[in-house]
Scaffold this motif. Structure first.
Motif, mmCIF file in Angstrom:
data_model
loop_
_atom_site.group_PDB
_atom_site.id
_atom_site.type_symbol
_atom_site.label_atom_id
_atom_site.label_comp_id
_atom_site.label_asym_id
_atom_site.label_seq_id
_atom_site.Cartn_x
_atom_site.Cartn_y
_atom_site.Cartn_z
ATOM 1 N N CYS A 295 0.826 -1.214 0.000
ATOM 2 C CA CYS A 295 0.000 0.000 0.000
ATOM 3 C C CYS A 295 0.858 1.262 0.000
ATOM 4 N N GLU A 296 2.027 1.189 0.632
ATOM 5 C CA GLU A 296 2.853 2.382 0.776
ATOM 6 C C GLU A 296 3.960 2.469 -0.262
ATOM 7 N N ALA A 297 4.175 1.404 -1.035
ATOM 8 C CA ALA A 297 5.290 1.371 -1.977
ATOM 9 C C ALA A 297 5.055 2.340 -3.132
ATOM 10 N N GLY A 298 6.151 2.926 -3.626
ATOM 11 C CA GLY A 298 6.068 3.764 -4.809
ATOM 12 C C GLY A 298 6.031 2.910 -6.061
ATOM 13 N N ALA A 299 5.957 3.559 -7.192
ATOM 14 C CA ALA A 299 5.820 2.858 -8.472
ATOM 15 C C ALA A 299 7.014 1.947 -8.752
ATOM 16 N N GLU A 300 8.219 2.331 -8.270
ATOM 17 C CA GLU A 300 9.412 1.557 -8.571
ATOM 18 C C GLU A 300 9.699 0.479 -7.538
ATOM 19 N N ALA A 301 9.025 0.532 -6.391
ATOM 20 C CA ALA A 301 9.300 -0.440 -5.325
ATOM 21 C C ALA A 301 8.661 -1.779 -5.649
ATOM 22 N N SER A 302 9.289 -2.838 -5.175
ATOM 23 C CA SER A 302 8.774 -4.192 -5.417
ATOM 24 C C SER A 302 8.888 -5.019 -4.138
ATOM 25 N N PRO A 303 7.979 -4.831 -3.184
ATOM 26 C CA PRO A 303 8.024 -5.626 -1.954
ATOM 27 C C PRO A 303 7.894 -7.115 -2.282
ATOM 28 N N ALA A 304 8.442 -7.946 -1.418
ATOM 29 C CA ALA A 304 8.363 -9.393 -1.616
ATOM 30 C C ALA A 304 8.170 -10.061 -0.257
ATOM 31 N N LEU A 305 7.518 -11.211 -0.276
ATOM 32 C CA LEU A 305 7.331 -12.032 0.924
ATOM 33 C C LEU A 305 7.788 -13.436 0.597
ATOM 34 N N HIS A 306 8.677 -13.990 1.422
ATOM 35 C CA HIS A 306 9.234 -15.324 1.196
ATOM 36 C C HIS A 306 8.936 -16.212 2.411
ATOM 37 N N TRP A 307 8.516 -17.445 2.156
ATOM 38 C CA TRP A 307 8.256 -18.394 3.254
ATOM 39 C C TRP A 307 8.177 -19.808 2.681
ATOM 40 N N ASP A 308 8.718 -20.771 3.386
ATOM 41 C CA ASP A 308 8.529 -22.203 3.114
ATOM 42 C C ASP A 308 8.584 -22.579 1.638
ATOM 43 N N GLY A 309 9.535 -22.036 0.882
ATOM 44 C CA GLY A 309 9.652 -22.399 -0.519
ATOM 45 C C GLY A 309 8.703 -21.671 -1.449
ATOM 46 N N PHE A 310 7.998 -20.645 -0.945
ATOM 47 C CA PHE A 310 7.085 -19.852 -1.767
ATOM 48 C C PHE A 310 7.430 -18.378 -1.619
ATOM 49 N N SER A 311 6.976 -17.576 -2.574
ATOM 50 C CA SER A 311 7.177 -16.127 -2.524
ATOM 51 C C SER A 311 5.981 -15.418 -3.140
ATOM 52 N N LEU A 312 5.698 -14.232 -2.641
ATOM 53 C CA LEU A 312 4.793 -13.289 -3.291
ATOM 54 C C LEU A 312 5.649 -12.127 -3.774
ATOM 55 N N ARG A 313 5.571 -11.818 -5.077
ATOM 56 C CA ARG A 313 6.345 -10.718 -5.658
ATOM 57 C C ARG A 313 5.466 -9.948 -6.636
ATOM 58 N N THR A 314 5.847 -8.715 -6.896
ATOM 59 C CA THR A 314 5.071 -7.865 -7.791
ATOM 60 C C THR A 314 5.929 -7.392 -8.952
#
Length: 423
Positions: A295-314
């Motif tokens: 929600c707070e990331a700018g247009a160039e930011a790419s937050p990621a979440l990693h856990w147990d062999g999986f990831s969420l990326r944008t």
């Protein structure tokens, strides 16, 4: 003199029979056998009820105590006495696992039990009503939501097969009675007495106090069942909404559409998105932090979440669910893969199948000197008479950076001549 009553049907055998009748597709039965009382009862009852049925007995050897070898030997002898096939599968904890010994041992145990399972295989465990109450209480003490409070389902996926708990609603007392009636012997795992472990503490110190005042197993089991119903209803409400949020490829979502949802709904949408795609669920805290960053990331930011062999990326307004990097795609050795002359297909190290038709669609004549390679940086490709950087072509197609090394490149006598974009 009052007439004598015939003993009623045995709860263990009734529950096991009902489970097998409810799941006739579970043709290959496997029993997780620790050698303790509960799994001994399950294995003995299964052998009595289905003497002609093929059963594989699996003992997971953790090596966590000095009696572990003797425990495995006992299990082997007991299974042999029933005429059943037996396997010991060894697992070892490395160092001091961050998740804790108890959780790490459980994770490794289920990994070992899942090995070699096929679509018709079902691994049976001897979890009973008291175990269900323990699991519910532990989940509540950890602050879990409905998925955790639903505790242990009667049947769930395990590898390519299933994990079944046919005794989940049978009381510990009924299991003890069965063991006594049939004169069964078992081994006690000394680690079960160690109240430094949370489950043992709850089992030895907490539940007996609660059980002195309340019917704990029955009531907590009922509470767990209600939470399972909540999850079923919630999933049914979220699925149609998720269908409207789909991204351009499988396992992706339209990021703006997700963030347009009410804040309280977003974590539930992502959890359902992940579970529907076959992923394990991340912990709630990191998931909420990931959503905050989105929600707070700018247009160039790419937050990621990693856990147990999986990831969420944008990437470019799309949210992707990724699995751990597949072996072989990066070709660390730098060697391309030869496509045998005349072969109609080629299987890549990660299991993907390429076909001669894909080559033809890319304008490549199937002949000698043909190889499949992967991007390592700096490649150029002639397209429409102009030589262009492969990186720029991938950017134009919206291919996320982490997937670019997986796109097969076609070389003929060493020269890059085509890209199999849809492979």
């Amino acid at each position: 003199m009052a007439p004598s009553r015939k003993p009623g049907p045995d709860p263990v055998e009734v529950a096991l029979t009902r489970f097998l009748e409810d799941h006739p597709d579970c043709s290959g039965l496997r029993v997780a056998f620790s050698g303790g009382r509960d799994s001994t009862v399950l294995l003995h009852a299964l052998a009595r009820l289905n003497p002609a049925r093929s059963v594989l007995v699996i003992h997971v050897h953790h090596g966590l105590h000095p009696q572990a070898d003797a425990q495995a030997d006992h299990c082997r002898r007991f299974a042999a006495g029933l005429g059943l096939r037996f396997e010991t599968r060894e697992v070892r904890l490395a160092g001091r696992p961050e998740e804790g010994v108890e959780a790490a041992a459980r994770r490794l145990r289920y990994q070992a039990l899942s090995q070699g399972t096929g679509p018709g295989d079902c691994v049976l465990t001897a979890h009973h009503a008291t175990d269900q109450a323990e699991t519910f209480l532990l989940a509540a003490l950890k602050g879990s939501g409905p998925a955790g409070l639903a505790a242990m389902p009667r049947l769930r996926r395990l590898g390519a097969g299933w994990l079944g708990r046919p005794l989940r609603q049978v009381s510990g007392e009924s299991i003890a009675v069965y063991a006594e009636q049939h004169g069964l012997g078992w081994v006690e795992d000394p680690s079960n007495e160690d109240t430094r472990f949370d489950r043992n503490f709850v089992r030895r110190e907490v539940l007996p106090v609660l059980a002195s005042r309340f019917p704990v197993a029955r009531r907590l089991g009922a509470a767990a069942d209600l939470q399972a119903e909540v999850i079923e209803v919630l999933d049914g409400l979220l699925d149609p909404l998720l269908d409207t949020l789909s991204g351009p490829v499988a396992d992706s979502l339209d990021l703006d559409a997700v963030l347009a949802q009410p804040a309280a709904r977003r974590p539930w949408l992502l959890r359902r998105f992940i579970s529907r795609s076959g992923g394990s669920l991340p912990r709630r805290g990191p998931l909420l932090e990931f959503l905050r960053q989105l929600c707070e990331a700018g247009a160039e930011a790419s937050p990621a979440l990693h856990w147990d062999g999986f990831s969420l990326r944008t990437y470019r307004g799309v949210l992707y669910l990724l699995r751990a990097a597949r072996p072989g795609t990066a070709l660390a050795s730098g060697e391309a893969i030869d496509w045998p002359d005349g072969a109609s297909t080629l299987t890549l190290p990660d299991g993907r199948l390429l076909t001669a038709q894909q080559l033809r669609d890319a304008g490549v004549a199937h002949g000698g000197g043909l190889q499949i390679d992967f991007r390592r940086g700096g490649e150029t490709l002639r397209t429409r008479g102009v030589r262009r950087a492969l990186k720029a072509l991938m950017q134009e197609r919206g291919i996320p950076p982490w997937r670019r090394a997986e796109v097969p490149l076609v070389r003929v006598h060493g020269e890059l001549v085509a890209v199999l974009w849809d492979a």
